[in-house]
Design a protein around this motif. Structure first.
Motif, PDB file in Angstrom:
ATOM      1  N   THR A  42       0.837  -1.216   0.000  1.00 42.71           N
ATOM      2  CA  THR A  42       0.000   0.000   0.000  1.00 42.71           C
ATOM      3  C   THR A  42       0.863   1.253   0.000  1.00 42.71           C
ATOM      4  O   THR A  42       0.506   2.258  -0.616  1.00 42.71           O
ATOM      5  CB  THR A  42      -0.956   0.036   1.211  1.00 42.71           C
ATOM      6  OG1 THR A  42      -0.206   0.184   2.429  1.00 42.71           O
ATOM      7  CG2 THR A  42      -1.813  -1.204   1.281  1.00 42.71           C
ATOM      8  N   ASN A  43       2.001   1.191   0.669  1.00 40.71           N
ATOM      9  CA  ASN A  43       2.929   2.324   0.656  1.00 40.71           C
ATOM     10  C   ASN A  43       3.376   2.617  -0.768  1.00 40.71           C
ATOM     11  O   ASN A  43       3.484   3.782  -1.175  1.00 40.71           O
ATOM     12  CB  ASN A  43       4.138   1.988   1.540  1.00 40.71           C
ATOM     13  CG  ASN A  43       5.031   3.177   1.829  1.00 40.71           C
ATOM     14  OD1 ASN A  43       4.933   4.222   1.199  1.00 40.71           O
ATOM     15  ND2 ASN A  43       5.915   3.030   2.784  1.00 40.71           N
TER      16      ASN A  43
ATOM     17  N   ILE B 283      -2.154   0.581   7.511  1.00 39.34           N
ATOM     18  CA  ILE B 283      -2.800   0.134   6.267  1.00 39.34           C
ATOM     19  C   ILE B 283      -4.163   0.790   6.079  1.00 39.34           C
ATOM     20  O   ILE B 283      -4.494   1.297   4.994  1.00 39.34           O
ATOM     21  CB  ILE B 283      -2.947  -1.399   6.269  1.00 39.34           C
ATOM     22  CG1 ILE B 283      -1.583  -2.076   6.122  1.00 39.34           C
ATOM     23  CG2 ILE B 283      -3.868  -1.855   5.134  1.00 39.34           C
ATOM     24  CD1 ILE B 283      -1.625  -3.588   6.268  1.00 39.34           C
ATOM     25  N   LEU B 284      -4.983   0.793   7.124  1.00 37.95           N
ATOM     26  CA  LEU B 284      -6.334   1.351   6.990  1.00 37.95           C
ATOM     27  C   LEU B 284      -6.294   2.838   6.681  1.00 37.95           C
ATOM     28  O   LEU B 284      -7.096   3.342   5.883  1.00 37.95           O
ATOM     29  CB  LEU B 284      -7.143   1.071   8.263  1.00 37.95           C
ATOM     30  CG  LEU B 284      -7.510  -0.400   8.488  1.00 37.95           C
ATOM     31  CD1 LEU B 284      -8.257  -0.575   9.796  1.00 37.95           C
ATOM     32  CD2 LEU B 284      -8.353  -0.940   7.323  1.00 37.95           C
TER      33      LEU B 284
ATOM     34  N   GLY C  99       0.240   4.301  13.969  1.00 40.79           N
ATOM     35  CA  GLY C  99      -0.297   3.015  14.398  1.00 40.79           C
ATOM     36  C   GLY C  99       0.568   2.357  15.450  1.00 40.79           C
ATOM     37  O   GLY C  99       0.067   1.824  16.456  1.00 40.79           O
ATOM     38  N   LEU C 100       1.890   2.401  15.263  1.00 37.09           N
ATOM     39  CA  LEU C 100       2.807   1.788  16.236  1.00 37.09           C
ATOM     40  C   LEU C 100       2.781   2.524  17.577  1.00 37.09           C
ATOM     41  O   LEU C 100       2.799   1.896  18.645  1.00 37.09           O
ATOM     42  CB  LEU C 100       4.230   1.785  15.680  1.00 37.09           C
ATOM     43  CG  LEU C 100       4.517   0.811  14.534  1.00 37.09           C
ATOM     44  CD1 LEU C 100       5.909   1.060  13.955  1.00 37.09           C
ATOM     45  CD2 LEU C 100       4.380  -0.629  14.997  1.00 37.09           C
TER      46      LEU C 100
ATOM     47  N   SER D  58       0.591  10.866   4.508  1.00 41.91           N
ATOM     48  CA  SER D  58       1.889  10.209   4.713  1.00 41.91           C
ATOM     49  C   SER D  58       1.737   8.747   5.131  1.00 41.91           C
ATOM     50  O   SER D  58       1.194   8.465   6.205  1.00 41.91           O
ATOM     51  CB  SER D  58       2.681  10.967   5.785  1.00 41.91           C
ATOM     52  OG  SER D  58       3.800  10.217   6.181  1.00 41.91           O
ATOM     53  N   SER D  59       2.248   7.842   4.303  1.00 39.19           N
ATOM     54  CA  SER D  59       2.287   6.427   4.684  1.00 39.19           C
ATOM     55  C   SER D  59       3.183   6.218   5.901  1.00 39.19           C
ATOM     56  O   SER D  59       2.890   5.409   6.781  1.00 39.19           O
ATOM     57  CB  SER D  59       2.817   5.579   3.520  1.00 39.19           C
ATOM     58  OG  SER D  59       1.987   5.680   2.406  1.00 39.19           O
ATOM     59  N   SER D  60       4.275   6.962   5.938  1.00 42.31           N
ATOM     60  CA  SER D  60       5.222   6.827   7.044  1.00 42.31           C
ATOM     61  C   SER D  60       4.580   7.190   8.368  1.00 42.31           C
ATOM     62  O   SER D  60       4.693   6.469   9.367  1.00 42.31           O
ATOM     63  CB  SER D  60       6.437   7.735   6.809  1.00 42.31           C
ATOM     64  OG  SER D  60       6.991   7.504   5.546  1.00 42.31           O
TER      65      SER D  60
END
Length: 406
Positions: free
Chosen positions: A16-17, A100-101, A122-123, A114-116
């Motif tokens: 997805t990124n 991801i969501l 999330g983390l 931003s995917s990052s």
């Protein structure tokens, strides 16, 4: 089983990124016609694959900067390493789902988020749910700012501003230097320049974003006990992540390409080359320093800078404002999802919790993919005229309707 879920989910995030961030390198080249859409994404995929093997600094940042793996005395954190690191594996698993969501939702809306930061949010959320906010490695050792604040949050604010400044100056210089050159010759030359600079951005993207997933998988291997070294990444992890991000890049992510290429600034070839050169310089510098910045923030800042650097250029500040809002809520939104997933998964005994959370991920992913087909954006319509009345991600049919009404 949980380790397998973590590795599989991490590779899915990497995919997805890839399609979420293709626009960062290729949106301007596609918008100006320097590259055909499918050629652009294929070239970007190959260079992302190569770039993933050039450095591991960002991967090590992800492995070490978010979760406190050690106590103040340097010993392994006992709260994380119970039952073959089950707690840490759950933290990583739920953090990936949050990332991801958020990636899929912003892709559906056509927002270059931003995917990052989705991953880090999330983390952070799942870590806070498991260990409290004290379990998040906010400041590192306090002297190098090698925790979340120094490696993630500060670069998030600084990178788009730096990229915008560099692109503004670069665009102004480009038009100043070529003021006496016939436009048709300048455009042709700058289109070739765009191909070169866009390729460099793709290479830089591989050195930064592919490594984030490498770091996450390495963190999972450490949790399970099959990896003890926090300064290296196994070769098979590098290969898997490089292939996953390249495959995702080849998918295109056309909704976000359209927003960055057509929705933010009406861009010409000189502006496109200035934007891509600025993005590559900032991303490669940050990768060397181990900063896990957002390539989306950098690319967007660069494109805005080209609008500011060219006299009379139109910048659509409404679109920019929606992007900025998405940026601000990415970390907390993905964090909330990560925390909720951890609480849900932890409340169900045994392997039932992770399986229920994974089933939720599959269900929401399927719904968003099905919903996207109602307003399809693809290689054939990605360069159609942009109308500011249409929301990001709207279909060409929606655009034509607005035009007719106007």
């Amino acid at each position: 089983m949980l380790l397998i879920l973590v590795i599989g989910t991490a590779i899915a995030f990497d995919f997805t990124n890839g399609f979420h961030d293709t626009a960062n390198a290729m949106a301007t080249s596609i918008a100006t016609g320097a590259l055909k859409p499918k050629t652009a994404v294929a070239l970007s995929a190959i260079l992302n694959l190569v770039g993933a093997f050039l450095s591991v600094e960002v991967a090590l940042t992800v492995t070490n900067a978010v979760v406190k793996l050690q106590t103040s005395s340097g010993a392994p954190n006992p709260e994380l390493m119970v039952n073959n690191g089950h707690e840490l594996l759950m933290i990583v698993f739920c953090g990936l789902i949050g990332g991801i969501l958020w990636n899929l939702l912003t892709w559906l809306l056509g927002l270059p988020s931003s995917s990052s930061h989705a991953l880090f949010g999330g983390l952070i959320g799942s870590t806070a749910a498991a260990l409290g906010f004290a379990g998040v490695n906010w400041m590192g050792d306090g002297t190098k700012l090698d925790g979340v604040v120094g490696k993630v949050i500060l670069p998030a604010f600084a990178s788009p501003a730096v990229a915008a400044l560099v692109a503004t100056i670069g665009t102004w210089l480009v038009y100043r230097i070529t003021a006496g050159v016939a436009e048709r010759y300048a455009e042709g030359g700058f289109r070739w320049g765009q191909i070169g600079t866009a390729s460099l951005v793709s290479l830089a993207h591989g050195t930064n974003d592919a490594q984030k997933t490498m770091g996450v998988i390495t963190l999972g291997l450490i949790a399970y006990g099959v990896q003890t070294d926090t300064t290296t990444v196994p070769l098979w992890v590098k290969v898997a992540c490089a292939v996953a991000i390249a495959a995702g890049t080849y998918m295109g992510g056309w909704r976000i390409i359209r927003t960055l290429g057509k929705g933010l600034v009406e861009i010409s070839s000189p502006q496109g080359m200035a934007a891509e050169a600025s993005s590559a310089a900032v991303i490669l510098t940050s990768s060397h320093l181990g900063f896990a910045l957002s390539t989306t923030h950098v690319a967007t800042g660069s494109i805005l800078g080209t609008g500011l650097g060219r006299r009379g250029a139109e910048v659509r500040w409404g679109v920019a404002g929606r992007m900025a809002l998405a940026w601000l809520i990415t970390l907390p939104a993905a964090g909330i999802v990560g925390a909720l997933c951890f609480w849900l998964g932890d409340s169900i005994p045994g392997y039932g919790g992770p399986l229920v959370v994974f089933a939720i991920l599959l269900g929401l992913t399927g719904w968003m993919m099905a919903h996207s087909r109602k307003s399809a954006v693809h290689a054939g319509n990605v360069n159609d005229e942009w109308h500011s009345e249409v929301k990001p991600g709207a279909s060409v049919a929606d655009t034509e309707t607005v035009s007719t009404k106007a």
